[in-house]
Design a protein around this motif. Structure first.
Motif, short mmCIF file in Angstrom:
data_model
loop_
_atom_site.label_atom_id
_atom_site.label_comp_id
_atom_site.label_asym_id
_atom_site.label_seq_id
_atom_site.Cartn_x
_atom_site.Cartn_y
_atom_site.Cartn_z
N UNK A 1 0.83 -1.23 0.00
CA UNK A 1 0.00 0.00 0.00
C UNK A 1 0.86 1.27 0.00
N UNK B 1 1.88 1.98 -3.46
CA UNK B 1 0.78 2.50 -4.27
C UNK B 1 0.51 3.97 -3.94
N UNK B 2 0.54 4.28 -2.67
CA UNK B 2 0.35 5.68 -2.27
C UNK B 2 1.49 6.54 -2.82
N UNK C 1 2.63 -1.62 -6.06
CA UNK C 1 1.60 -1.65 -5.01
C UNK C 1 0.25 -2.11 -5.47
N UNK C 2 0.07 -2.32 -6.79
CA UNK C 2 -1.27 -2.54 -7.32
C UNK C 2 -1.85 -3.89 -6.94
N UNK C 3 -3.19 -3.90 -6.95
CA UNK C 3 -3.97 -5.14 -6.78
C UNK C 3 -3.57 -5.87 -5.50
N UNK C 4 -3.47 -5.13 -4.45
CA UNK C 4 -3.16 -5.75 -3.17
C UNK C 4 -4.47 -6.03 -2.41
N UNK C 5 -4.31 -6.45 -1.18
CA UNK C 5 -5.47 -6.63 -0.31
C UNK C 5 -5.26 -5.78 0.93
N UNK C 6 -6.23 -5.75 1.80
CA UNK C 6 -6.09 -4.95 3.01
C UNK C 6 -4.96 -5.51 3.86
#
Lengths: 571, 479
Positions: free
Chosen positions: B214, B217-218, B239-244
């Motif tokens: 994350x 991605x940020x 960072x793409x297509x990650x999960x929480x």
């Protein structure tokens, strides 16, 4: 066909104005502006089928096998099929995907008789499809004869119906070459190459058949519908270019749209990057969304990851369902608002010069949406206070811990969000039980069905009766509507309009084929509060130089035809 | 004279003192017992699932076992917490909420119980109420870092940037080695329209933990907003297509062992297999097999784990059973093909894979299985063709591009075509380390050392601690 004599066209620089045809004698037309309606007052009243004649009952063909398409079906379209100035209603049925209990969909077309009454003209109109499983529809004049045509999306073959101008339609699917034969969901007629002919963009969901269905569970092991990611079978979208002779060519590969697949549900159109060409945004379910940017040479590039509208702010894909391109902050740029799964909250991608920021604010249109699964949606100024409101049709796709409706575990309330300022909204509590009664809502179409100047709603319920929600907001301000036409009198799409009234500016885009599997009133609607008129209206046409019109009188429908306005500066 | 027994005795002063003392002792004992009882955890009923009959049988069994442990020792908050955790791990949030609240009543000094009770509320979902509980917890336990993380995260969800900023600041003070603190502060600034100010926070988050997706991605969004597009593209891809990624705590780390729903266990087993622990995957799946002896997905996953564990023969019997019931099933046929390759029966493997591809031509994995079998047969050109079919079915899959490039270069000596395919892979995913590695090796192979060094430099940015980087470094360092 009934053409209204009351439409009086005013030629000249002001465009044309017309009074609303068939004012409803039951409801006082256009009440004078007054204070904002209290939240306890109902904004919508459900008109019972016994009164409206809109007695469509949707069927998803559920047989307890939890077949995926059963969960997603249900679109609705508004179409003035006979150009009488009254919006008619096309209800898209499901049918059955259970091979053991086959049933063709029973789509139905209802002709608006005025006074919020409808009659079923399906048989006469010949909008009948013998097979497939219905999903949604797009309305548009593909053959440029100024009469609206119908495209029905299905699991199986889609169908294109040409309007014959006599209340009947001709199935021209084969001749036009637009069958697709996939699991299509939303579709949009849009002139992507600016050649004057409406092309057709078709969103597909997953590559599904009963043979690949599987068992899925939720909430500790209860049998439930699967997520699309279980199938690992995203589908490509399809783009048909209109040749202008009643036929289309599939330009998907040539346009580069076959280079990325998705579990597509919703589509929104507009010039998102400001390069003068129309783009497509596809809301994907549990996959990154796609922003297909038109390069102006027939090719598109998916730039959603870099532009910031593929995923949420943390890089997590959400379950995109419905989508609209709307200027939420009313500042002249098309934002993207996407409905999502429970727990995700609906999402606003704020357009910042062609890049997008996933925005969450305590008083934004997404506030309060987390407990719901949103599908259809519409921004409109329901109470005419010059601030757009929002209605979201909700309905679960998975079992929840609670069950608001004892008869349907997937039912939940839909939500109304009152606009309180640019980009600011508040959830309206107790706005009348009709718009909050639980249901499994899917498609939603917004438009002025009774021509009283206020936006009504038609909400499709999976396995339920269609809901005709008549706008009865008691303290409505003034309004006006704009019917945009090209020089030949055809509907002009994807024009960006700014309306100046009462010292404020409002922005709208004419793009009726958006939301979830549905098609809205093609006319642009504005509430203008206490203002007597729109001082001026600037139209940035998709294919013509910008023009300015006005002043335009309130409480009227105005026809604005390209080429009849004053030149306006580009912006 | 009445006998002493028959007449009431008049207490003497000493007796009165003794009686008084005894009375006082009794009273004190009573007070002590009362206090003790009052301090003991209350005897609460054991939380039971709302619909036990509809539960997955393995989950039902697991919950029953934990519930009986609670019943054996009903005042033990640890056992209650374990039961609550099991509810939460399987998405039974109302039950989890109630069970965590019971732990709160029994052990009010345990902040984790309140934390997880609020998490259950958040999952309901009721974000506003959950935020209020997180804030109360942070007030009561001001040095409890996970509470501040949750306040920040919940506040961000609701768009409350002020509360989020103060919470992430506090988190950064309490846990300076926790990347979520500076990442949260960066996100706050990004959402406030200050991407330039966000950059140092996000870079600090990644300095703490390079694998924090994350934060990548940020960072990508911030870089894009300040016009550093090329760097943004890489950061977004990383960072793409990650999960929480919620901040772990002592309890949440135990949650996976209580996940008893079959889809979760299949996913866990797959992850274990990918991490090179097929033995653990097999152990996990064998546990599920007792409750789902005929489940085709489970049998297939067992066969996959057997293949990964180097015991393909074991999996074949399972797959035969699945295919006997459903000859059209594609996944077991693909797994069977892989098993046959491992067993040296490449022709059989090819036939199996071809059938899968015929039955499901839009399934990329079926074409990959065909390619796999063809490579085993050294029919490389056909394998490349099968990989192209896989790409037709899944055109945005960068990994398949890398596989195709590898075959084109190493097997078919078509370096230019391989470079082209690798370029496409890197367009799709500029952060794909395997694509950078292949490209760098290929460039070195053809003598373009400058290009190889440039690729190495890219890989250093994309994956600075990866085995791919080490391999490319070593390759380039070789004379």
């Amino acid at each position: 066909m009934r053409r209204l004599a009351s439409i009086a066209t005013l030629a000249g620089l002001l465009g044309a104005s017309c009074r609303p045809p068939h004012p409803d004698p039951v409801t006082p037309p256009s009440p004078p502006p007054a204070a904002r309606s209290a939240t306890a007052e109902p904004w919508f009243q459900r008109v019972p089928p016994s009164v409206s004649g809109l007695d469509f009952q949707h069927s998803a063909g559920t047989t307890g096998k939890f077949l995926m398409p059963e969960m997603e079906t249900g679109g609705v379209g508004l179409i003035d099929l006979d150009k009488d100035g009254l919006l008619d209603v096309l209800c898209v049925d499901g049918g059955s995907v259970d091979p053991d209990i086959p049933r063709a969909p029973s789509h139905r077309l209802f002709h608006n008789l005025g006074n919020a009454r409808f009659e079923d003209v399906t048989r006469k109109a010949a909008v009948v499809i013998p097979s497939g499983f219905g999903m949604g529809c797009a309305i548009g004049d593909f053959d440029g004869d100024t009469w609206p045509d119908i495209y029905v999306t299905q699991l199986g073959s889609n169908h294109l119906f040409r309007n014959r101008h006599d209340g009947t339609f001709e199935d021209v699917t084969e001749k036009a070459g637009v069958a697709v034969n996939s699991w299509s969901t939303s579709a949009a007629f849009v002139d992507f190459d600016a050649d004057g002919h409406l092309d057709l963009f078709v969103v597909n969901y997953i590559r599904w058949s009963p043979a690949i269905e599987m068992q899925c569970f939720s909430h500790g092991g209860r049998r439930d519908y699967c997520s699309p990611v279980n199938y690992h079978a995203p589908a490509p979208t399809v783009l048909f270019r209109n040749r202008g002779d009643g036929t289309f060519e599939d330009v998907t590969a040539r346009a580069g749209l076959d280079r990325a697949y998705g579990n597509g549900f919703g589509v929104a159109t507009g010039d998102f990057d400001g390069n003068g060409h129309l783009d497509f945004y596809v809301a994907n379910d549990a996959m990154p969304n796609q922003l297909w940017l038109n390069q102006g040479n027939g090719r598109f590039i998916d730039d959603a990851p870099l532009r910031g509208c593929a995923l949420n702010a943390l890089g997590i894909p959400r379950a995109g369902m419905g989508v609209v391109a709307f200027d939420v902050h009313q500042r002249g740029a098309l934002d993207l608002f996407v409905t999502h799964l429970v727990g995700e909250g609906n999402g606003l991608f704020l357009n910042q010069a062609g890049n997008f920021l996933d925005v969450v604010t305590p008083d934004g249109p997404m506030a309060g949406s987390s407990p719901y699964t949103g599908f259809g949606l519409a921004f409109a100024d329901f109470d005419h206070d010059a601030l757009p409101d929002l209605y979201v049709a909700n309905g679960r796709v998975r079992l929840g811990a609670d069950q608001p409706d004892p008869n349907d575990p997937y039912a939940e309330a839909s939500t109304l969000h009152r606009g309180t300022g640019p980009g600011r909204f508040t959830v309206v509590a107790g706005a009348g039980e009709t718009n909050h009664a639980p249901g499994v809502a899917r498609g939603l179409a917004a438009g002025d069905l009774d021509n009283d100047g206020a936006i009504d709603l038609v909400v499709m319920q999976r396995n339920g009766p269609v809901r005709f929600l008549r706008n009865v907001a008691v303290a409505r301000g003034r309004w006006l509507m704009l019917q945009l036409q090209d020089p030949a009198g055809r509907e002009a799409r994807n024009a960006m309009v700014s309306l100046h009234a009462g010292g404020s500016v409002q922005w709208r885009q004419s793009s009726p084929n958006e939301g979830y599997c549905s098609s809205n009133d093609p006319r642009l609607h504005f509430g203008i509060g206490n203002a007597q008129q729109a001082d001026r209206v600037v139209v940035r046409w998709a294919r013509h130089a910008p023009e300015e019109f006005g002043p335009l009188e309130a409480q009227r429908i105005h026809i604005l035809r390209a080429g009849t306005g004053r030149p306006a500066p580009k912006y | 004279m009445p006998s002493p027994a028959s007449q009431p005795r008049t207490p003497t002063p000493s007796r009165r003192r003794i009686h008084g003392l005894l009375g006082a002792l009794a009273a004190a004992a009573l007070v002590a017992v009362t206090l003790h009882l009052a301090r003991r955890p209350p005897l609460l009923p054991v939380v039971a699932p709302a619909r036990p009959e509809s539960l997955d049988p393995q989950l039902r069994d697991h919950l029953q076992r934990l519930a009986s442990l609670v019943a054996d020792s009903p005042r033990d908050p640890a056992r209650r917490a374990t039961l609550a955790l099991a509810f939460a791990a399987n998405g039974l949030w109302p039950e989890a909420r109630q069970a965590f609240l019971d732990v709160v009543r029994m052990a009010p000094d345990e902040p984790l119980a309140r934390l997880h009770a609020a998490v259950a509320l958040q999952e309901k979902p009721d974000d506003q109420a959950a935020l209020a509980e997180f804030e109360a917890l942070a007030r009561d336990f001001p040095n409890f870092a996970p509470a501040w993380y949750r306040v920040g995260e919940a506040a961000l969800r609701l768009g409350n940037l002020t509360n989020a900023e103060s919470a992430f600041s506090r988190l950064s003070q309490l846990a300076p080695q926790e990347w979520r603190g500076p990442a949260g502060l960066g996100e706050v600034r990004l959402r406030a329209g200050k991407p330039g100010e966000a950059l140092p926070f996000l870079e600090r988050a990644l300095a703490i933990d390079r694998s924090a997706r994350p934060a990548h991605f940020l960072l990508g969004q911030a870089l894009r907003a300040v016009g550093r597009t090329n760097e943004a593209r890489i950061a977004l891809a990383l960072g793409a297509a990650t999960t929480r990624h919620p901040m772990p705590d002592g309890w949440s780390e135990r949650a996976p062992e209580h996940m008893k729903l079959l889809p979760d266990q299949l996913a866990q087993a797959d992850e274990l297999g990918r991490m090179g622990r097929p033995d653990l995957a097999l152990q996990l799946l064998q546990g599920a097999l007792k409750f789902h002896p005929d489940h085709p997905g489970l049998l297939n996953q067992l066969a996959v784990a057997s293949n990964r564990a180097g015991r393909p023969q074991q999996g074949l019997a399972l797959l035969d059973a699945v295919l006997a019931k459903d000859p059209k099933a594609v996944a077991p046929r693909i797994t069977r093909s892989h098993a046959l390759v491992l067993l040296g029966r490449a022709e059989d493997a090819l036939a199996e894979a071809r059938r899968a591809a015929t039955d499901s031509p839009r399934t990329a994995q079926a074409h990959l299985a065909v390619a796999n079998a063809l490579l085993a047969l050294e029919r490389d050109a056909e394998a490349a063709q099968a990989l192209r079919l896989a790409l037709d079915a899944d055109p945005a899959n960068a990994d398949i591009h890398v596989e195709l490039a590898s075959v084109l270069w190493r097997n078919l000596s078509d370096a230019p075509a391989a470079v082209e395919v690798l370029s496409k892979a890197l367009q799709l995913n500029p952060a794909l380390a395997s694509a950078h590695l292949q490209l760098g090796l290929l460039q070195q192979h053809v003598g373009d050392i400058a290009a190889a060094r440039a690729t190495l430099a890219s890989l250093e940015i994309v994956a600075p601690q990866s085995p791919e980087l080490r391999e490319l470094r070593q390759a380039i360092a070789r004379p």
